[in-house]
Write an enzyme that holds these catalytic residues in place. Structure first.
Site, PDB file in Angstrom:
ATOM      1  N   PHE A 128       0.857  -1.188   0.000  1.00 49.48           N
ATOM      2  CA  PHE A 128       0.000   0.000   0.000  1.00 49.48           C
ATOM      3  C   PHE A 128       0.891   1.234   0.000  1.00 49.48           C
ATOM      4  O   PHE A 128       1.736   1.398   0.874  1.00 49.48           O
ATOM      5  CB  PHE A 128      -0.937   0.031   1.216  1.00 49.48           C
ATOM      6  CG  PHE A 128      -1.885   1.201   1.172  1.00 49.48           C
ATOM      7  CD1 PHE A 128      -3.000   1.172   0.347  1.00 49.48           C
ATOM      8  CD2 PHE A 128      -1.643   2.345   1.918  1.00 49.48           C
ATOM      9  CE1 PHE A 128      -3.865   2.265   0.279  1.00 49.48           C
ATOM     10  CE2 PHE A 128      -2.501   3.443   1.845  1.00 49.48           C
ATOM     11  CZ  PHE A 128      -3.613   3.398   1.032  1.00 49.48           C
ATOM     12  N   ASP A 213       9.139   2.629   1.839  1.00 48.28           N
ATOM     13  CA  ASP A 213       7.949   3.357   2.250  1.00 48.28           C
ATOM     14  C   ASP A 213       7.743   3.082   3.741  1.00 48.28           C
ATOM     15  O   ASP A 213       7.244   2.033   4.137  1.00 48.28           O
ATOM     16  CB  ASP A 213       6.739   2.921   1.427  1.00 48.28           C
ATOM     17  CG  ASP A 213       5.475   3.714   1.792  1.00 48.28           C
ATOM     18  OD1 ASP A 213       5.493   4.421   2.829  1.00 48.28           O
ATOM     19  OD2 ASP A 213       4.484   3.628   1.038  1.00 48.28           O
ATOM     20  N   LYS A 242       2.252   9.479   8.630  1.00 49.58           N
ATOM     21  CA  LYS A 242       1.481   8.985   9.783  1.00 49.58           C
ATOM     22  C   LYS A 242       1.962   9.499  11.149  1.00 49.58           C
ATOM     23  O   LYS A 242       1.582  10.588  11.544  1.00 49.58           O
ATOM     24  CB  LYS A 242       1.408   7.458   9.747  1.00 49.58           C
ATOM     25  CG  LYS A 242       0.495   6.955   8.617  1.00 49.58           C
ATOM     26  CD  LYS A 242      -0.013   5.541   8.834  1.00 49.58           C
ATOM     27  CE  LYS A 242      -1.154   5.187   7.883  1.00 49.58           C
ATOM     28  NZ  LYS A 242      -0.743   4.647   6.593  1.00 49.58           N
TER      29      LYS A 242
HETATM   30  C1  PLP Z   1      -0.956   4.980   5.186  1.00 49.91           C
HETATM   31  C2  PLP Z   1       0.099   4.682   4.187  1.00 49.91           C
HETATM   32  C3  PLP Z   1       0.271   5.475   3.037  1.00 49.91           C
HETATM   33  C4  PLP Z   1      -0.651   6.609   2.695  1.00 49.91           C
HETATM   34  O1  PLP Z   1      -0.624   7.626   3.650  1.00 49.91           O
HETATM   35  P1  PLP Z   1      -1.719   8.815   3.596  1.00 49.91           P
HETATM   36  O2  PLP Z   1      -1.239   9.784   4.635  1.00 49.91           O
HETATM   37  O3  PLP Z   1      -3.041   8.191   3.925  1.00 49.91           O
HETATM   38  O4  PLP Z   1      -1.697   9.375   2.238  1.00 49.91           O
HETATM   39  C5  PLP Z   1       1.312   5.163   2.190  1.00 49.91           C
HETATM   40  N1  PLP Z   1       2.158   4.155   2.455  1.00 49.91           N
HETATM   41  C6  PLP Z   1       2.027   3.380   3.552  1.00 49.91           C
HETATM   42  C7  PLP Z   1       3.011   2.286   3.802  1.00 49.91           C
HETATM   43  C8  PLP Z   1       0.993   3.614   4.445  1.00 49.91           C
HETATM   44  O5  PLP Z   1       0.835   2.821   5.508  1.00 49.91           O
END
Ligand code: PLP
Length: 398
Positions: A128, A213, A242
């Site tokens: 994700f 990420d 986050k």
């Molecule tokens: C939550 C998440 C995102 C997206 O973050 P947003 O602030 O909702 O745009 C991208 N990569 C990872 C690994 C995430 O957990």
């Protein structure tokens, strides 16, 4: 809620205030928050250092354009680079934006140094990376892309954890490989040993950037400021959001100097790195970027994980995964939704992923007694669902 677009299937609770690891609604209910806005309320709710920092900064200067020097932005960038292996920071406002920045950085670097053919981005199944088109194109979940095509060109996917498959897909055309060191959204999936190092070697071999990420795993979540520091594999760029602002919207993309290919006019963000957000990050780092604090996150994570492992023994085929205070309990599609329902009813906030995994990500500041309390809830929820009368002691090393 009628005027709010229904992009979320919401649970029937409405917290309106919070303190520490607890949330409260207007009807006198309280909830033990073991999901923390999905790893976002890193310092819990109403942490004095964060509240004070925001209040103070709000009185001084909330926003200042990136047309000008922003001293607090420079200071926070310095804090981040000193605490990591990176040299340059681009600030934005969310996780998906930090991923967009990393993709643009990788493509610009490849384009400048090797030409336009080198533009492919490899990512992994069940990953994700966010909801905007770059992040969504990288995301390895066809269900999330369905109906929004076409995705961006030049994105390829390999099965997560399958180094051989990655080898087949990486070549001179590859600008970057992007991977979560632990996949958060798809159920807290930890890659097999050697996978991240294998990707590191692969990227070195083909002059591709390795991007971690760490939007979910970062800001202390795994008991290291960034998970790469625990994994011992250093990427070329990293995304963070986050938990970084403790609940204040902020994202960051960190890169090594030699790959910091974005120059004036190449990228930007109106709000990115504004003083209010920077004050929040400075306060969060002030608490989290501390060896003692991170050590305690690891200890609390170990306590939680091993106790959950014992609870999960009641469920055939169950598995407990994760690191630090990012934990997934795979209970299967029969048991997990019912355990989740019961947790919610008993006031323990956790998160159900894919109908079969329960994710726990409490505030990093959670106390050991709150962990024991949550475990008591969780244990009785699992027992009630599996109808096992086994009251065997759950050994807590606390
Ligand atoms: C939550 C998440 C995102 C997206 O973050 P947003 O602030 O909702 O745009 C991208 N990569 C990872 C690994 C995430 O957990």
């Amino acid at each position: 809620m009628r005027a709010v677009m229904e992009t979320y299937k919401r649970l029937g609770i409405a917290p309106t205030s919070g303190k520490g690891s607890w949330l409260f609604d207007d009807e006198g209910n309280r909830y033990l928050d073991f999901i923390a806005g999905i790893a976002t309320n890193s310092l819990g709710h109403g942490h004095p250092a964060l509240v004070e920092a925001i209040k103070e900064q709000a009185e001084i200067l909330i926003h200042c354009s990136n047309l000008y020097e922003i001293p607090i932005q420079a200071e926070v960038a310095q804090m981040l680079t000193q605490a990591t292996d990176f040299d340059k920071v681009f600030f934005c406002n969310s996780g998906t934006e930090s991923v967009e920045a990393a993709i643009k950085l990788a493509r610009k670097h490849a384009h400048t140094n090797y030409g336009p053919e080198k533009h492919e981005i490899l990512s992994f199944s069940k990953s994700f990376h966010g909801r905007t088109y770059g992040g969504l194109s990288a995301t390895g979940q066809p269900a999330l892309q369905e109906g929004f095509g076409p995705m961006l060109g030049g994105f390829v996917h390999a099965p997560f954890g399958d180094l051989e498959a990655a080898k087949d897909l990486v070549g001179p055309q590859t600008a970057a490989v992007i991977v979560e060191p632990i996949q958060g959204e798809s159920g807290v999936r930890v890659p097999p040993a050697g996978f991240l190092q294998g990707l590191r070697d692969l990227c070195d071999e083909h002059s591709a950037l390795l991007i971690f990420d760490e939007v979910q795993t970062g800001a202390g979540r795994t008991g290291h400021l960034y998970a790469y520091q625990g994994a011992g594999v250093v990427p070329d760029a990293l995304t963070s959001a986050k938990g970084l602002g403790g609940g204040v919207p902020v994202g960051a993309m960190l890169a090594k100097e030699e790959y910091a290919a974005l120059g004036p006019g190449n990228h930007g963000s109106t709000f990115g790195g504004n003083p209010l957000a920077m004050a929040a990050v400075r306060a969060v780092l002030g608490v989290v970027d501390d060896p003692g604090f991170l050590e305690e996150v690891r200890v609390k994570g170990t306590i939680l994980k091993s106790a959950l492992g014992k609870v999960a023994e009641q469920v055939p085929g169950a598995e407990v995964r994760g690191e630090g205070l990012l934990i997934g309990v795979e209970l299967g599609p029969e048991v997990a939704p019912r355990v989740f329902e019961r947790c919610l009813e008993s006031g323990l906030l956790v998160n159900l992923i894919g109908g079969s995994v329960i994710r726990l990500a409490p505030p990093l500041t959670v106390s050991r007694s709150e962990i024991r309390y949550a475990l008591d809830f969780f244990r009785s929820c699992v027992s009630a669902v599996t109808c096992v009368q086994d009251e065997s002691e759950i050994a807590l090393s606390a």
